[in-house]
Design an enzyme around this catalytic site. Structure first.
Site, PDB file in Angstrom:
ATOM      1  N   ARG A   1      15.804  -4.349  13.095  1.00 17.83           N
ATOM      2  CA  ARG A   1      16.905  -4.356  12.352  1.00 17.83           C
ATOM      3  C   ARG A   1      15.694  -3.425  11.044  1.00 17.83           C
ATOM      4  O   ARG A   1      14.711  -3.533  10.326  1.00 17.83           O
ATOM      5  CB  ARG A   1      17.211  -5.877  11.507  1.00 17.83           C
ATOM      6  CG  ARG A   1      18.062  -5.804   9.642  1.00 17.83           C
ATOM      7  CD  ARG A   1      18.179  -6.903   9.386  1.00 17.83           C
ATOM      8  NE  ARG A   1      18.903  -8.106  10.415  1.00 17.83           N
ATOM      9  CZ  ARG A   1      19.902  -7.540  11.176  1.00 17.83           C
ATOM     10  NH1 ARG A   1      20.766  -7.415  10.476  1.00 17.83           N
ATOM     11  NH2 ARG A   1      20.508  -8.772  11.519  1.00 17.83           N
ATOM     12  N   THR A  31      12.897   2.849   2.058  1.00 15.40           N
ATOM     13  CA  THR A  31      11.727   2.267   2.475  1.00 15.40           C
ATOM     14  C   THR A  31      11.277   2.953   3.551  1.00 15.40           C
ATOM     15  O   THR A  31      10.012   3.522   4.400  1.00 15.40           O
ATOM     16  CB  THR A  31      11.031   1.382   1.855  1.00 15.40           C
ATOM     17  OG1 THR A  31      11.333   0.072   2.180  1.00 15.40           O
ATOM     18  CG2 THR A  31      11.175   1.100   0.101  1.00 15.40           C
ATOM     19  N   GLN A  72       8.861   5.208   5.193  1.00 10.50           N
ATOM     20  CA  GLN A  72       7.547   4.949   6.415  1.00 10.50           C
ATOM     21  C   GLN A  72       7.795   5.963   7.612  1.00 10.50           C
ATOM     22  O   GLN A  72       6.711   6.318   8.108  1.00 10.50           O
ATOM     23  CB  GLN A  72       7.327   3.651   6.907  1.00 10.50           C
ATOM     24  CG  GLN A  72       7.756   2.762   5.576  1.00 10.50           C
ATOM     25  CD  GLN A  72       5.422   2.242   5.781  1.00 10.50           C
ATOM     26  OE1 GLN A  72       4.832   3.193   5.433  1.00 10.50           O
ATOM     27  NE2 GLN A  72       5.435   0.895   6.484  1.00 10.50           N
ATOM     28  N   ASN A  99      15.073  -2.394   4.626  1.00 10.55           N
ATOM     29  CA  ASN A  99      15.813  -1.272   3.784  1.00 10.55           C
ATOM     30  C   ASN A  99      15.168   0.604   4.418  1.00 10.55           C
ATOM     31  O   ASN A  99      13.932   0.906   4.139  1.00 10.55           O
ATOM     32  CB  ASN A  99      14.928  -2.072   2.188  1.00 10.55           C
ATOM     33  CG  ASN A  99      14.456  -0.522   0.628  1.00 10.55           C
ATOM     34  OD1 ASN A  99      15.564   0.561   1.038  1.00 10.55           O
ATOM     35  ND2 ASN A  99      14.066  -0.892   0.470  1.00 10.55           N
ATOM     36  N   ILE A 144       1.075  -0.938   0.258  1.00 13.64           N
ATOM     37  CA  ILE A 144      -0.140  -0.175  -0.284  1.00 13.64           C
ATOM     38  C   ILE A 144       0.874   1.493  -0.086  1.00 13.64           C
ATOM     39  O   ILE A 144       0.132   2.217   0.004  1.00 13.64           O
ATOM     40  CB  ILE A 144      -0.764   0.289   1.502  1.00 13.64           C
ATOM     41  CG1 ILE A 144      -0.544  -0.139   2.437  1.00 13.64           C
ATOM     42  CG2 ILE A 144      -1.825  -1.040   0.945  1.00 13.64           C
ATOM     43  CD1 ILE A 144      -1.331  -0.236   3.753  1.00 13.64           C
ATOM     44  N   GLU A 192       3.672   2.136  11.326  1.00 19.53           N
ATOM     45  CA  GLU A 192       2.139   3.389  12.251  1.00 19.53           C
ATOM     46  C   GLU A 192       3.240   4.203  13.359  1.00 19.53           C
ATOM     47  O   GLU A 192       2.882   4.964  13.610  1.00 19.53           O
ATOM     48  CB  GLU A 192       2.161   2.060  12.482  1.00 19.53           C
ATOM     49  CG  GLU A 192       0.845   1.686  12.160  1.00 19.53           C
ATOM     50  CD  GLU A 192      -0.293   0.916  12.225  1.00 19.53           C
ATOM     51  OE1 GLU A 192      -1.075   0.956  12.283  1.00 19.53           O
ATOM     52  OE2 GLU A 192       0.310  -0.557  12.278  1.00 19.53           O
TER      53      GLU A 192
END
Lengths: 174, 339, 703
Positions: free
Chosen positions: C592, C598, C602, C595, C473, C669
């Site tokens: 960990r 990304t 986030q 990536n 998403i 989140e």
């Protein structure tokens, strides 16, 4: 009430018959299977559908197709040439200036236009001297000029980085 | 959305004749507000008369030193025009504070003047609205009024229909401050209406925003020469940093000599049924020392008759101190910048 | 038990661009409503204009007369659903109205314009009952739900908090509120549904955070075998929880598809419809009481929450659970009470519970720091627990203190003068603030993954297919799962191709609870290990195997959460009250980082949404009509590009062998947790005005 119109979409001339109520956005998405411009709000409130309409960034969700017979439309897909990504699109990849990708084609079109508008010397709401002939696309200039493109994933910081990298400014300190 | 016919007449005269003759016809220019309303069912015309290309898209010099802005000039082009940026910076700033780069490329000068209130109830056909359907009532009066008027609104009383809508245009605010003139062509010929008389208060008919008559088309806006306008600015306060309508806005120009205000032009946005010329504030400013106390007194004079709304859903009493603070800050910045 | 073994990171931990990036920046990636169709039927719904009552009459004749209209569905003629136990999904089954904006009909037409016109022309008559649509603890009878989302205890009590508060040297006692907020992903919820009457199959292109969830819910509602429901969702334009559960829109599109067998029904919601039909975050009223020593050591922590739910379906946001695990205090209590209203059904929105709960908890901690005259970074360090304060379990890893220290260092915290309203620069009051973040580390059983090996005879270049019905998403799942698979197989990441978003491949749990990568990645690792066990290091072309997410036995022994610290600089205009956030920094400890590219997105994405909550987001419910007045993106403000300044996120190295084989924690989140609080805390430092509600608007700072 139907009308037959011609649009040049990403360099290709397309003739189609539309309801007078059909927007350029729906003409692209529903009639021509051109889904690069996204529908996020359909009311000019999010910028997801941004394309270059006769060379300038615009919102096809608020443009009636019948009123734009003969128009030239460039989408984010059409910004690429000979399979090579547009420099702005490449910068978006480099800066991870997107997440879900839905607002992204609109952001890319808008960013390409921002560079052109700044090249014309157009000021923005944050330009200190409106009378200046040149503008420098620092971070606040880029952010203001890109504010017509909402991003819910919150990629703004990276979007500014991406545009700054193409503008040749480092975008100021970060 | 109701089906409609799209017409593209050859001349402005033909367009005017068509709309004058057909009560079900409306003009279409940039479409940024009308197409929105078609989808919402707020506007249900049977015919759209496309005036794109029928009015001037040029900004011309007038012999008196002013500028004539064609009704078809896009907001972005007007904001970018070097003459506007130099001689009427508040106008350029107001245009740039409006909407987004995309919308400014689409919206025209004429259409911007005629855009309609963003009152959430006006835009929602499932709620009553006297502006949309005269006599239906006003859902805003006890509702969400954050973006509504505090000056000149029609409160229920004998013969008046309640309407607390605010006009959303940024561009019109400095135009009002600079005494622009709206040039019209209509079925009975051409006329020029000072913008000070162009917008109506809701009064007994909130459905009418302006004094435009049936079939009249804006052809241009004249900006008179105004030395004071060259030292003007526009300040817009909104709920986010960009791409939002004004909570309040101020267009202001001042001339100061030896610490005394010798002349002033002030207009407000976001607080009335049209852009609001703050003549009482101007009167206080003229001849007074250029100090914060003066600026606040000017704001208070204009706000003396303010009638903010106190509702359960979200009132707008905050606009009184907000406008006071915004005017004070704007004038202070303008005077300091000139010094 | 010995410490579990983790994968050796090779591809994991290295920056890697999204594999679908070129398709996204050109717009050629196809989202749900964009799949090419033959003779589609367009759906436009008819929505209830009353908040409670019933439909007494529907006149569809004018709609049916519209040129191009194919069919009109109403409560009077829709197919019966097999399972009506969930009122949110019982679309058009009866005449009862539970909230304004509920479906009462739908028009199907050959064009979107005709469908819309037809919907405008359906005449519905209602009988309206008394209703309540606004959260009001004094008006309604509050009740305690059986549990809060998803299955937490409604209340928790340890020790005697009231007594401890009575004896405390310093007490903070304040009520905090957060507004109703709507997820508003930029891609509206959209579906294309085809009903094949022969054999009775649905093919659904859906914008969803979990194709497997959509499949099972649709199968249940329609009484079908799951195998007869195909769901395809390769790209999803954001969800933030609102596409995590099935919503009524998909049921309506399925009902419509049954009316026009063989023809695809296309239904993208309008933005306005999204304000009543696809979930939102409840408003909250949170009473927080902190008891502490003069040095700021907590003796009591009480967090009592009142929020709303819908009479149509209960959803109880777990707002106070944040306060159960972040700070040490011997005496503590949390409670949740609900006001059941005639409103749309609330649901998940990014960090349900932690997001609004942290606003109250972290602003309260700032108030305690002021009351005790202790630096707010130091205050949090002083209240760091050695184990989970409620369960007593040790944390599998917890580096909140390290995040606070590193963030403080990076942000220049040591130069901070704690005096509020002391820095006026060019007309703006300036201040800085801090807040903590925490989010539980989840991993859900129920996902499977297939790994298939290819070595084409022609060129011999090997590659690997990894298939799992996960959702990307915008998280980068497709990319990250490839990195995990590469390391689990011990192969070059460029030889791995990942397929997600299709029920044709093994099922996956929903992209929610920040559990996606952990759950799906564990299934991929399991499949890889099985593959190597069966086929060794020299497999043959076409060898394949399926794996599944194993249970994590370690969760019995350890409390598992990610933590973070956020810092912000805020400017408040002295004359106008405008709030700006020129600088925001988050430092996270989240296992960990698989990536870095990304992951950073986030984190800053969550922080940006938290900033948006702090400054803008407020769905205004009109008590007279029961509808959200500002139901579009012009009036419901989310942060624009100009609202975000210098925003950055970083993380500390943390390896946690107990959470999953990758050692990773969920990161989708945590960025929003504490983000609104840090803005409010910095605004206090700037102005001396303590704002206890979100959003903070100019109104709060005007004289």
């Amino acid at each position: 009430m139907d009308a037959t119109i011609t649009l040049t979409v990403d360099g290709r001339e397309r003739t189609l018959t539309v309801d007078t109520r059909t927007t350029v956005l729906d003409a692209l998405r529903e009639h021509l299977d051109v889904t690069s411009p996204k529908k996020g709000c359909d009311h000019g409130q999010c910028g997801s559908c941004t394309v270059l309409l006769d060379g300038r960034r615009a919102l096809p969700c608020l443009a009636l197709a019948v009123a734009h017979d003969g128009a030239d439309v460039t989408t984010a897909d059409g910004l690429a040439t000979d399979g090579e990504l547009h420099p702005v699109a490449r910068a978006f990849l480099d800066a991870d200036a997107y997440q879900c990708g839905y607002c992204t084609p609109g952001q890319v079109c808008s960013a390409a236009a921002v560079l052109a508008e700044a090249g014309e010397g157009w000021p923005s709401a944050v330009t200190p001297d409106l009378d200046a002939e040149r503008v420098t696309l620092d971070r606040s200039e880029i952010a203001e000029r890109m504010s017509g493109n909402l991003c819910r994933c919150g990629a703004y910081a990276n979007i500014v980085d991406a545009v700054a990298s193409v503008a040749g400014t480092d975008g100021g300190a970060r | 959305m109701r089906p409609f016919t799209h017409l593209r007449p050859d001349t402005a005269g033909d367009a005017v004749a068509t709309v004058a003759a057909d009560p079900d016809a409306v003009f279409l220019a940039g479409g940024t507000n009308l197409v929105d309303h078609l989808k919402l069912g707020v506007a249900t015309p049977g015919t759209l008369v496309d005036v794109t290309g029928l009015t001037s898209t040029a900004v011309e010099d007038l012999p008196d030193g002013g500028l004539r802005v064609g009704a078809g000039v896009r907001n972005s082009d007007l904001a970018g025009d070097p003459r506007v940026r130099r001689a009427y910076p508040a106008l350029a700033a107001a245009l740039l504070a409006g909407a987004s780069g995309q919308l400014r490329n689409m919206a025209t000068t004429g259409g911007n003047l005629l855009q309609r209130t963003r009152c959430a109830y006006f835009q929602d056909v499932t709620t009553p609205c006297n502006k949309r359907v005269p006599g239906q009532g006003c859902a805003a009066r006890d509702g969400w009024t954050r973006y509504h008027a505090i000056l000149g609104a029609a409160q229920d009383s004998a013969g008046l229909q309640h309407c607390v809508a605010a006009h959303p245009s940024d561009m019109a605010v400095p135009m009002l401050a600079f005494d622009a003139v709206v040039r019209l062509t209509g079925p009975d010929g051409d006329r020029a209406v000072p913008i000070t008389e162009f917008y109506r208060l809701p009064g007994d008919d909130p459905s009418r925003d302006t004094v435009l008559r049936r079939g009249e088309l804006i052809t241009a806006v004249d900006l008179p020469p105004s030395p004071i306008a060259a030292r003007s600015t526009y300040r817009k306060v909104r709920d986010r940093a960009s791409y939002a309508f004004a909570l309040v806005s101020v267009a202001a120009a001042v001339a100061v000599e030896d610490g005394t205000v010798t002349d002033a032009r002030v207009a407000f946005g976001g607080v009335a049924h049209g852009p609001w010329r703050a003549t009482r504030a101007e009167d206080v400013l003229r001849g007074a020392p250029a100090t914060d106390d003066t600026y606040r007194a000017a704001a208070d004079a204009e706000l003396a008759d303010a009638a903010p709304l106190d509702t359960d859903v979200g009132g707008n009493a905050f606009k009184v101190p907000l406008l006071r603070g915004t005017l004070t800050s704007t004038l202070r910045t303008l005077v300091e910048g000139a010094a | 038990m010995s410490t579990p073994e983790m994968l050796t990171p090779r591809a994991m931990g290295t920056p890697r661009r999204r594999v679908e990036g070129p398709a996204k920046v050109t717009g050629t990636a196809r989202y749900a409503a964009e799949h090419p169709l033959d003779r589609p039927v367009h759906l436009h719904p008819v929505l209830a204009t009353i908040p409670r009552g019933r439909v007494t009459a529907i006149d569809t004749s004018a709609a049916e007369a519209v040129d191009g209209v194919v069919a009109v569905l109403t409560t009077r003629d829709a197919d019966a659903l097999a399972d009506t136990s969930d009122r949110e999904f019982t679309v058009l089954q009866d005449d009862e109205i539970g909230f304004r904006g509920q479906y009462v009909g739908a028009v199907l037409a050959d064009t979107p314009e005709a469908a819309r016109e037809g919907a405008d022309r359906v005449e519905v008559t209602y009988e309206q009952d008394d209703f309540r649509a606004v959260l009001d603890p004094d008006a309604g009878e509050l009740y305690a739900p059986d549990a809060v989302n998803p299955a937490f205890a409604t209340d928790s009590v340890i020790g005697d908090a009231d007594a401890a508060l009575g004896e405390a040297e310093v007490v903070v006692d304040a009520t905090y509120t957060t507004a109703t907020t709507h997820n508003n992903p930029l891609e509206p919820h959209s579906s294309i549904v085809v009903w094949e009457p022969d054999g009775g199959r649905f093919t659904i292109f859906d914008s969803t955070q979990g194709v497997s969830t959509t499949r099972s819910n649709v199968a249940t509602v329609f009484g079908m075998d799951e195998a007869d429901v195909d769901v395809i969702s390769p790209h999803v334009g954001g969800g933030f929880g609102s596409k995590g559960n099935l919503h009524a829109n998909v049921v309506l599109a399925c009902l419509a598809a049954r009316r026009v067998p063989g023809r695809p029904v296309k239904y993208p919601l309008t933005r306005q419809q999204m304000f009543s039909l696809v979930g939102y975050r409840t408003p909250t009223i949170q009473h927080v009481r902190l008891g502490a020593t003069r040095e700021g050591r907590l003796s009591a922590l009480v967090h009592d929450v009142v929020e709303q739910t819908s009479r149509t379906k209960e959803f109880a946001e777990q707002t106070a659970t944040y306060s159960r695990s972040v700070y040490a205090a011997p005496h503590r209590r949390t409670t949740h009470r609900l006001d059941m209203l005639d409103v749309p059904v609330p649901s998940w929105m990014r960090a349900p519970g932690e997001c609004p709960g942290s606003f109250a908890a972290e602003v309260a901690m700032d108030e305690l720091a002021v009351a005790c005259d202790v630096d707010p970074v130091e205050l949090r360090i002083r209240n760091e627990p050695d184990a989970d304060p409620e369960t007593g379990k040790p944390f599998s890893s917890r580096h909140l203190v390290e995040c606070l220290r590193r963030g403080a260092d990076r942000f220049g915290w040591s130069r901070r003068d704690p005096t509020p309203r002391a820095r006026l620069v060019d007309g703006w009051w300036s201040g800085t603030g801090v807040a903590a973040s925490a989010y539980p580390t989840n991993r859900s059983p129920g996902s499977g993954a297939t790994i298939r090996y290819h070595r084409p005879a022609a060129d011999g270049a090997e590659h690997w297919d990894v298939e799992i019905a996960a959702a990307d998403i915008g998280t980068g799942a497709r990319t990250v799962l490839g990195q995990i698979a590469a390391d689990a197989l011990g192969v070059d990441v460029d030889t791995v191709e990942v397929t997600v978003g299709d029920t044709a491949v093994p099922p996956a749990t929903v992209a929610g609870g920040s559990s996606g990568t952990a759950s799906w990645g564990s299934a991929v690792v399991d499949a890889a290990q099985r593959f190597r066990a069966k086929y060794g290091t020299d497999p043959s072309d076409g060898d394949e195997i399926e794996g599944a997410t194993p249970e994590n036995d370690w969760s019995e022994h350890y409390a598992m959460s990610a933590f973070g610290a956020q810092f912000a600089e805020v400017l408040v205009h002295a004359d106008t009250g405008e709030v700006r956030v020129p600088r925001m920094l988050g430092v996270f400890a989240a296992g960990r980082i698989l990536n870095p590219v990304t992951a950073r997105s986030q984190f800053i994405g969550g922080m940006t949404m938290g900033l948006s909550m702090a400054l803008h987001e407020d769905s205004v419910m009109d008590p007279r009509s029961g509808h959200v007045v500002n139901h579009d993106l012009a009036n419901y403000h989310i942060a624009s590009c100009a609202d975000v300044g210098d925003m950055d996120a970083e993380w500390i190295d943390e390896e946690d062998p107990y959470v999953n084989p990758m050692g990773s924690k969920g990161i989708g989140e945590i960025g929003i947790v504490g983000a609104a609080a840090v803005v409010a805390n910095a605004a206090y430092h700037a102005t001396g005005v303590r704002v206890r509600s979100a959003p903070m608007l100019v109104d709060h700072f005007l004289d």
